[in-house]
Motif scaffolding. Structure first.
Motif, PDB file in Angstrom:
ATOM      1  N   ILE A  25       0.779  -1.280   0.221  1.00 21.97           N
ATOM      2  CA  ILE A  25      -0.209   0.137   0.076  1.00 21.97           C
ATOM      3  C   ILE A  25       0.853   1.248   0.212  1.00 21.97           C
ATOM      4  O   ILE A  25       1.877   1.508   0.982  1.00 21.97           O
ATOM      5  CB  ILE A  25      -0.838   0.014   1.234  1.00 21.97           C
ATOM      6  CG1 ILE A  25      -1.735  -1.355   1.323  1.00 21.97           C
ATOM      7  CG2 ILE A  25      -1.794   1.234   1.099  1.00 21.97           C
ATOM      8  CD1 ILE A  25      -2.434  -1.410   2.634  1.00 21.97           C
ATOM      9  N   SER A  26       0.906   2.132  -1.051  1.00 22.80           N
ATOM     10  CA  SER A  26       1.532   3.077  -1.120  1.00 22.80           C
ATOM     11  C   SER A  26       0.919   4.529  -1.510  1.00 22.80           C
ATOM     12  O   SER A  26      -0.156   4.324  -2.161  1.00 22.80           O
ATOM     13  CB  SER A  26       2.722   3.055  -2.550  1.00 22.80           C
ATOM     14  OG  SER A  26       3.713   4.117  -2.287  1.00 22.80           O
ATOM     15  N   ILE A  27       0.964   5.512  -0.611  1.00 23.59           N
ATOM     16  CA  ILE A  27       0.167   6.422  -0.402  1.00 23.59           C
ATOM     17  C   ILE A  27       0.493   7.685  -0.566  1.00 23.59           C
ATOM     18  O   ILE A  27       1.830   8.247  -0.273  1.00 23.59           O
ATOM     19  CB  ILE A  27      -0.426   6.507   1.368  1.00 23.59           C
ATOM     20  CG1 ILE A  27      -0.605   5.008   1.924  1.00 23.59           C
ATOM     21  CG2 ILE A  27      -1.605   7.695   1.400  1.00 23.59           C
ATOM     22  CD1 ILE A  27      -0.708   5.115   3.247  1.00 23.59           C
ATOM     23  N   ASP A  28      -0.059   8.867  -1.267  1.00 23.02           N
ATOM     24  CA  ASP A  28       0.371   9.977  -1.381  1.00 23.02           C
ATOM     25  C   ASP A  28      -0.036  10.563  -0.089  1.00 23.02           C
ATOM     26  O   ASP A  28      -1.067  10.781   0.383  1.00 23.02           O
ATOM     27  CB  ASP A  28      -0.630  10.811  -2.401  1.00 23.02           C
ATOM     28  CG  ASP A  28       0.074  10.754  -3.870  1.00 23.02           C
ATOM     29  OD1 ASP A  28       1.548  10.306  -3.807  1.00 23.02           O
ATOM     30  OD2 ASP A  28      -0.355  10.687  -4.861  1.00 23.02           O
ATOM     31  N   MET A  29       0.830  11.186   0.807  1.00 24.03           N
ATOM     32  CA  MET A  29       0.791  11.877   1.956  1.00 24.03           C
ATOM     33  C   MET A  29      -0.190  13.293   1.955  1.00 24.03           C
ATOM     34  O   MET A  29      -0.057  13.994   0.688  1.00 24.03           O
ATOM     35  CB  MET A  29       1.795  12.083   2.893  1.00 24.03           C
ATOM     36  CG  MET A  29       2.610  10.859   3.203  1.00 24.03           C
ATOM     37  SD  MET A  29       1.685   9.924   4.477  1.00 24.03           S
ATOM     38  CE  MET A  29       1.458   8.438   3.490  1.00 24.03           C
ATOM     39  N   PRO A  30      -1.057  13.470   2.688  1.00 24.10           N
ATOM     40  CA  PRO A  30      -2.089  14.573   2.680  1.00 24.10           C
ATOM     41  C   PRO A  30      -1.087  15.829   2.362  1.00 24.10           C
ATOM     42  O   PRO A  30      -0.034  15.798   3.296  1.00 24.10           O
ATOM     43  CB  PRO A  30      -2.706  14.690   3.793  1.00 24.10           C
ATOM     44  CG  PRO A  30      -2.741  13.355   4.310  1.00 24.10           C
ATOM     45  CD  PRO A  30      -1.635  12.578   4.044  1.00 24.10           C
ATOM     46  N   GLY A  31      -1.492  16.532   1.820  1.00 23.50           N
ATOM     47  CA  GLY A  31      -0.664  18.000   1.290  1.00 23.50           C
ATOM     48  C   GLY A  31      -0.039  17.883  -0.033  1.00 23.50           C
ATOM     49  O   GLY A  31       0.366  18.928  -0.424  1.00 23.50           O
ATOM     50  N   GLY A  32       0.214  16.648  -0.684  1.00 20.98           N
ATOM     51  CA  GLY A  32       0.539  16.689  -1.797  1.00 20.98           C
ATOM     52  C   GLY A  32       0.217  15.697  -2.664  1.00 20.98           C
ATOM     53  O   GLY A  32      -0.807  14.613  -2.277  1.00 20.98           O
ATOM     54  N   GLY A  33       0.507  15.491  -4.088  1.00 23.14           N
ATOM     55  CA  GLY A  33       0.143  14.232  -4.837  1.00 23.14           C
ATOM     56  C   GLY A  33      -1.300  14.291  -5.240  1.00 23.14           C
ATOM     57  O   GLY A  33      -1.988  15.575  -5.547  1.00 23.14           O
ATOM     58  N   GLY A  34      -1.978  13.175  -5.287  1.00 26.44           N
ATOM     59  CA  GLY A  34      -3.313  13.192  -5.712  1.00 26.44           C
ATOM     60  C   GLY A  34      -4.370  13.261  -4.245  1.00 26.44           C
ATOM     61  O   GLY A  34      -5.592  12.848  -4.536  1.00 26.44           O
ATOM     62  N   SER A  35      -3.556  13.441  -3.061  1.00 26.62           N
ATOM     63  CA  SER A  35      -4.384  13.443  -1.987  1.00 26.62           C
ATOM     64  C   SER A  35      -4.980  14.894  -1.777  1.00 26.62           C
ATOM     65  O   SER A  35      -4.479  15.656  -2.485  1.00 26.62           O
ATOM     66  CB  SER A  35      -3.772  12.900  -0.697  1.00 26.62           C
ATOM     67  OG  SER A  35      -3.379  11.452  -1.033  1.00 26.62           O
ATOM     68  N   ALA A  95      13.810  21.856 -10.271  1.00 28.51           N
ATOM     69  CA  ALA A  95      12.984  22.977 -10.455  1.00 28.51           C
ATOM     70  C   ALA A  95      11.605  22.694 -11.078  1.00 28.51           C
ATOM     71  O   ALA A  95      10.496  22.835 -11.024  1.00 28.51           O
ATOM     72  CB  ALA A  95      13.743  24.159 -10.899  1.00 28.51           C
ATOM     73  N   ALA A  96      11.924  22.040 -12.255  1.00 30.62           N
ATOM     74  CA  ALA A  96      11.145  21.545 -13.102  1.00 30.62           C
ATOM     75  C   ALA A  96       9.978  20.608 -12.379  1.00 30.62           C
ATOM     76  O   ALA A  96       8.831  20.531 -12.579  1.00 30.62           O
ATOM     77  CB  ALA A  96      11.381  20.909 -14.485  1.00 30.62           C
ATOM     78  N   GLN A  97      10.501  19.570 -11.765  1.00 30.74           N
ATOM     79  CA  GLN A  97       9.630  18.522 -11.221  1.00 30.74           C
ATOM     80  C   GLN A  97       8.699  19.168 -10.150  1.00 30.74           C
ATOM     81  O   GLN A  97       7.682  19.017  -9.931  1.00 30.74           O
ATOM     82  CB  GLN A  97      10.661  17.441 -10.593  1.00 30.74           C
ATOM     83  CG  GLN A  97      11.405  16.652 -11.818  1.00 30.74           C
ATOM     84  CD  GLN A  97      12.399  15.589 -10.919  1.00 30.74           C
ATOM     85  OE1 GLN A  97      12.661  15.656  -9.897  1.00 30.74           O
ATOM     86  NE2 GLN A  97      12.720  14.681 -11.877  1.00 30.74           N
ATOM     87  N   TRP A  98       9.331  20.027  -9.345  1.00 30.97           N
ATOM     88  CA  TRP A  98       8.714  21.019  -8.254  1.00 30.97           C
ATOM     89  C   TRP A  98       7.748  21.545  -8.806  1.00 30.97           C
ATOM     90  O   TRP A  98       6.431  21.673  -8.431  1.00 30.97           O
ATOM     91  CB  TRP A  98       9.541  21.559  -7.253  1.00 30.97           C
ATOM     92  CG  TRP A  98      10.503  20.922  -6.513  1.00 30.97           C
ATOM     93  CD1 TRP A  98      10.485  19.618  -6.324  1.00 30.97           C
ATOM     94  CD2 TRP A  98      11.471  21.492  -5.594  1.00 30.97           C
ATOM     95  NE1 TRP A  98      11.324  19.398  -5.152  1.00 30.97           N
ATOM     96  CE2 TRP A  98      11.912  20.233  -4.906  1.00 30.97           C
ATOM     97  CE3 TRP A  98      12.010  22.703  -5.325  1.00 30.97           C
ATOM     98  CZ2 TRP A  98      12.857  20.550  -3.831  1.00 30.97           C
ATOM     99  CZ3 TRP A  98      13.017  22.914  -4.423  1.00 30.97           C
ATOM    100  CH2 TRP A  98      13.502  21.649  -3.477  1.00 30.97           C
ATOM    101  N   ALA A  99       7.911  22.528  -9.765  1.00 25.27           N
ATOM    102  CA  ALA A  99       7.136  23.452 -10.365  1.00 25.27           C
ATOM    103  C   ALA A  99       5.714  22.448 -11.155  1.00 25.27           C
ATOM    104  O   ALA A  99       4.536  23.111 -11.126  1.00 25.27           O
ATOM    105  CB  ALA A  99       7.629  24.286 -11.418  1.00 25.27           C
ATOM    106  N   SER A 106       4.710  19.622  -9.929  1.00 25.98           N
ATOM    107  CA  SER A 106       3.998  18.804  -9.403  1.00 25.98           C
ATOM    108  C   SER A 106       3.500  19.724  -7.888  1.00 25.98           C
ATOM    109  O   SER A 106       2.451  19.195  -7.088  1.00 25.98           O
ATOM    110  CB  SER A 106       4.972  17.611  -8.479  1.00 25.98           C
ATOM    111  OG  SER A 106       5.493  16.792  -9.497  1.00 25.98           O
ATOM    112  N   TRP A 107       4.114  20.988  -7.567  1.00 23.68           N
ATOM    113  CA  TRP A 107       3.809  21.528  -6.566  1.00 23.68           C
ATOM    114  C   TRP A 107       3.304  22.817  -6.729  1.00 23.68           C
ATOM    115  O   TRP A 107       3.873  23.577  -7.429  1.00 23.68           O
ATOM    116  CB  TRP A 107       4.668  21.583  -5.416  1.00 23.68           C
ATOM    117  CG  TRP A 107       5.220  20.227  -4.855  1.00 23.68           C
ATOM    118  CD1 TRP A 107       6.189  19.397  -5.393  1.00 23.68           C
ATOM    119  CD2 TRP A 107       4.867  19.544  -3.853  1.00 23.68           C
ATOM    120  NE1 TRP A 107       6.227  18.462  -4.682  1.00 23.68           N
ATOM    121  CE2 TRP A 107       5.199  18.202  -3.890  1.00 23.68           C
ATOM    122  CE3 TRP A 107       3.787  20.053  -2.872  1.00 23.68           C
ATOM    123  CZ2 TRP A 107       5.175  17.340  -2.584  1.00 23.68           C
ATOM    124  CZ3 TRP A 107       3.515  19.275  -1.751  1.00 23.68           C
ATOM    125  CH2 TRP A 107       4.416  17.790  -1.585  1.00 23.68           C
TER     126      TRP A 107
END
Length: 326
Positions: free
Chosen positions: A81-91, A218-222, A224-225
């Motif tokens: 079970i792999s989770i996107d923690m609250p505050g990011g990703g698809g959560s 920077a590209a990955q952060w921009a 995804s976040w």
């Protein structure tokens, strides 16, 4: 059912809505949305679940290279079970739900993990594993919910963030507060790069290689976040001290009753190896193994076939095989 020809099955995307989720500071969220995937089969006794948790700016797919038959996370043996923690990703996160708090804590992410276990009818996870931020979540979980976690395998982590990590996190947050453009993300990456790779390693790199790394991060952060989301995540990590939260280092360490494996990198600049050694020495059922590498904090993300990948993969696989859950 065992995987065919030693190939891992594809992950199954899942979601969970947790109504009336309460954060540690008293904030309530009408619905907390959790995005996660599963791989493998949950045993009839529901006793083979393996929780996988990512680092601060990572996401739920971080562990896929390690999810192989015979590897660290074996879908033939465990229900992964792999989770996107609250505050990011698809959560749930600030960008998708304005009611999501501007700040949250490591403990809030652990509480979300327990809500997921409850929803799946899993009384105790066989294990909890992950890198960096995941170590903080795992230790907090094992202390607060000793009957819910059977064992911990923690990579390049610690029980707290020291002054250096706080300083790096605050520098990153300060940059993002001033500039939310792609240039701001790149400047924030520059503040973080020496911690990821180690100051000596970065100093010895060619300027063009450093520039390429900064552009990539920077590209990955921009992509995804949002800036405020990334800032909140690094505040949660940078200002976490589980010893302070849980009554001191002695109480925290002796409160971890499940088997614990720490896998560390000699060149990690984020979490100090000497402090990890002291903490492990106080935990009743803890083991520390260290790899000599120049990859710093990113050693777990070395490519398959590398000495680093093999170190994390095989030591973790043996830990599950040799250790009975508490």
């Amino acid at each position: 059912m065992p995987s065919e020809a030693g190939v891992a099955p594809s992950p199954k995307a899942c979601t969970l809505n947790v109504p009336d989720f309460r954060f540690a500071d008293g904030t309530a969220l009408a619905n907390l949305h959790l995005s996660y995937w599963t791989m493998g089969t949950l045993a009839p006794g529901r006793d083979n679940a393996m929780l996988l948790c990512h680092g601060a700016s990572g996401g739920k797919d971080w562990a896929l290279p390690y999810c192989q038959p015979g590897g660290a996370f074996d879908p033939d043996r465990h229900f992964l079970i792999s989770i996107d923690m609250p505050g990011g990703g698809g959560s749930s996160r600030r960008g998708s739900d304005p009611a999501f708090p501007a700040e949250y804590a490591i403990g809030d992410m652990g509480t979300a993990v327990v809500a997921l276990l409850d929803a799946l009818g899993i009384e105790q996870a066989r294990g909890f594993a992950g890198a960096s931020m995941a170590s903080l979540i795992g230790i907090d979980l094992a202390y607060r919910y000793p009957d819910r976690i059977g064992a911990l395998a923690l990579w390049t982590g610690a029980h707290r963030s020291d002054g250096f990590v706080r300083g790096v996190a605050d520098a990153l947050r300060g940059v993002l507060a001033l500039d939310q453009t792609p240039a701001g993300f790149r400047a924030a990456a520059a503040a973080f790069l020496p911690a990821l790779y180690g100051r000596r390693t970065v100093a010895e790199m060619a300027a063009a290689d450093v520039a390429a790394l900064l552009d990539m991060i920077a590209a990955q952060w921009a992509q995804s976040w949002r800036a405020d989301e990334l800032s909140a995540r690094y505040r949660a990590v940078g200002h976490c001290d589980l010893a302070r939260v849980h009554g001191g280092i002695d109480q925290l360490a002796t409160g971890i009753r499940c088997p614990l494996l720490f896998l560390q990198s000699t060149s990690d600049q984020v979490f100090d190896l000497a402090e990890v050694e002291r903490f492990v020495g106080q935990v009743p059922f803890a083991t520390l193994k260290v790899i000599e590498t120049g990859m710093g904090h990113l050693a777990p993300f070395a490519p398959p076939g590398s000495a680093e990948f093999t170190f994390f993969d095989q030591n973790t696989a043996r830990f599950w095989q040799d250790t009975a859950p508490c």
